[in-house]
Scaffold this motif. Structure first.
Motif, PDB file in Angstrom:
ATOM      1  N   GLN A   1     -30.137  42.356  19.340  1.00 62.60           N
ATOM      2  CA  GLN A   1     -30.314  41.339  18.297  1.00 62.60           C
ATOM      3  C   GLN A   1     -31.748  41.330  17.772  1.00 62.60           C
ATOM      4  N   LYS A   2     -32.694  41.517  18.675  1.00 60.29           N
ATOM      5  CA  LYS A   2     -34.088  41.566  18.264  1.00 60.29           C
ATOM      6  C   LYS A   2     -34.354  42.759  17.353  1.00 60.29           C
ATOM      7  N   LYS A   3     -33.782  43.915  17.713  1.00 59.25           N
ATOM      8  CA  LYS A   3     -33.962  45.106  16.886  1.00 59.25           C
ATOM      9  C   LYS A   3     -33.301  44.928  15.513  1.00 59.25           C
ATOM     10  N   ILE A   4     -32.128  44.264  15.487  1.00 59.95           N
ATOM     11  CA  ILE A   4     -31.441  44.037  14.215  1.00 59.95           C
ATOM     12  C   ILE A   4     -32.282  43.138  13.315  1.00 59.95           C
ATOM     13  N   LYS A   5     -32.873  42.080  13.886  1.00 64.10           N
ATOM     14  CA  LYS A   5     -33.717  41.177  13.094  1.00 64.10           C
ATOM     15  C   LYS A   5     -34.935  41.910  12.549  1.00 64.10           C
ATOM     16  N   GLU A   6     -35.540  42.756  13.384  1.00 65.41           N
ATOM     17  CA  GLU A   6     -36.693  43.519  12.920  1.00 65.41           C
ATOM     18  C   GLU A   6     -36.306  44.490  11.812  1.00 65.41           C
ATOM     19  N   LYS A   7     -35.101  45.101  11.935  1.00 66.73           N
ATOM     20  CA  LYS A   7     -34.627  46.008  10.899  1.00 66.73           C
ATOM     21  C   LYS A   7     -34.350  45.266   9.606  1.00 66.73           C
ATOM     22  N   GLU A   8     -33.714  44.099   9.708  1.00 68.55           N
ATOM     23  CA  GLU A   8     -33.438  43.302   8.519  1.00 68.55           C
ATOM     24  C   GLU A   8     -34.738  42.873   7.839  1.00 68.55           C
ATOM     25  N   LYS A   9     -35.749  42.531   8.632  1.00 67.55           N
ATOM     26  CA  LYS A   9     -37.035  42.142   8.062  1.00 67.55           C
ATOM     27  C   LYS A   9     -37.685  43.313   7.336  1.00 67.55           C
ATOM     28  N   SER A  10     -37.586  44.516   7.952  1.00 69.82           N
ATOM     29  CA  SER A  10     -38.158  45.707   7.319  1.00 69.82           C
ATOM     30  C   SER A  10     -37.448  46.032   6.013  1.00 69.82           C
ATOM     31  N   VAL A  11     -36.110  45.913   6.010  1.00 67.11           N
ATOM     32  CA  VAL A  11     -35.326  46.178   4.798  1.00 67.11           C
ATOM     33  C   VAL A  11     -35.679  45.172   3.709  1.00 67.11           C
TER      34      VAL A  11
END
Length: 209
Positions: free
Chosen positions: A157-167
């Protein structure tokens, strides 16, 4: 006239047997604690109920250390051996070999039982005890598995949030870039008018001439 001697035999009534077991067990644990404190003795007490439930007591030393000491004394005839391990005689090494061999055989036998093999020689109580040990082990395994799964999900979940923030940041940068390109295109097609003061100055100059 004094009371007659009570004949020791199995109590048939289940309730009375359970009550007697609880009382005698509590008294036994109390006595074990008293002798360990009063006499500075190492005491290990192990009791299995008829349902295979384990009750144990050990003094300040751990149960494992006391049992290891018992195993050592059972092989050397309860005679203290003051020699160090490097000074063991041939007899001592022989006893140590058979002690370790017995321990390995016990571990192999227990491992076979845990795998569901060689169960024909076990009694009902031993099977109940084995079942309880396996259930306890399964609880520990499930607890550890659930902990690892929770940690894995949290990390994911943490990695998904970081990916969404980067996108989102990339999309914002792209949008700003497109806006800047659009503004530059409009500036090229529709250049700004000449400066008003320049026109006024030229008109005044022409009129003066």
């Amino acid at each position: 006239m004094g009371r007659g001697r009570v004949q020791l035999k199995r109590i048939e009534n289940k309730i009375n047997r359970q009550v007697t077991f609880s009382k005698r067990k509590a008294g036994l644990l109390k006595k074990a604690h008293e002798i360990s404190v009063l006499c500075d003795a190492e005491v290990a007490l192990i009791v299995f109920s008829h349902k295979g439930k384990l009750f144990e007591y050990s003094s300040d030393s751990s149960m494992e250390k006391i049992l290891e000491r018992y195993e050592r004394y059972s092989f050397v005839g309860r005679q203290q051996n003051a020699a160090s391990e490097s000074e063991f005689s041939y007899e001592n090494w022989t006893l140590e070999y058979y002690r370790l061999k017995s321990k390995v055989e016990l571990l192999q036998r227990n491992n076979s039982h845990y795998m569901g093999e060689d169960l024909d020689s076990l009694s009902v109580k031993e099977l109940q005890n084995l079942e309880q040990q396996i259930d306890t082990a399964l609880k520990h395994v499930r607890t550890r598995k659930n902990q690892l799964m929770f940690e894995s999900i949290t990390d994911l979940q943490k990695k998904i949030k970081e990916k969404e923030k980067s996108v989102a940041l990339a999309q914002q940068a792209e949008w700003e870039h497109q806006q800047q390109q659009g503004y530059n295109a409009l500036s090229f097609l529709f250049p700004p008018p000449p400066h008003p003061s320049l026109n006024i100055g030229l008109a005044s100059f022409d009129g003066h001439q």
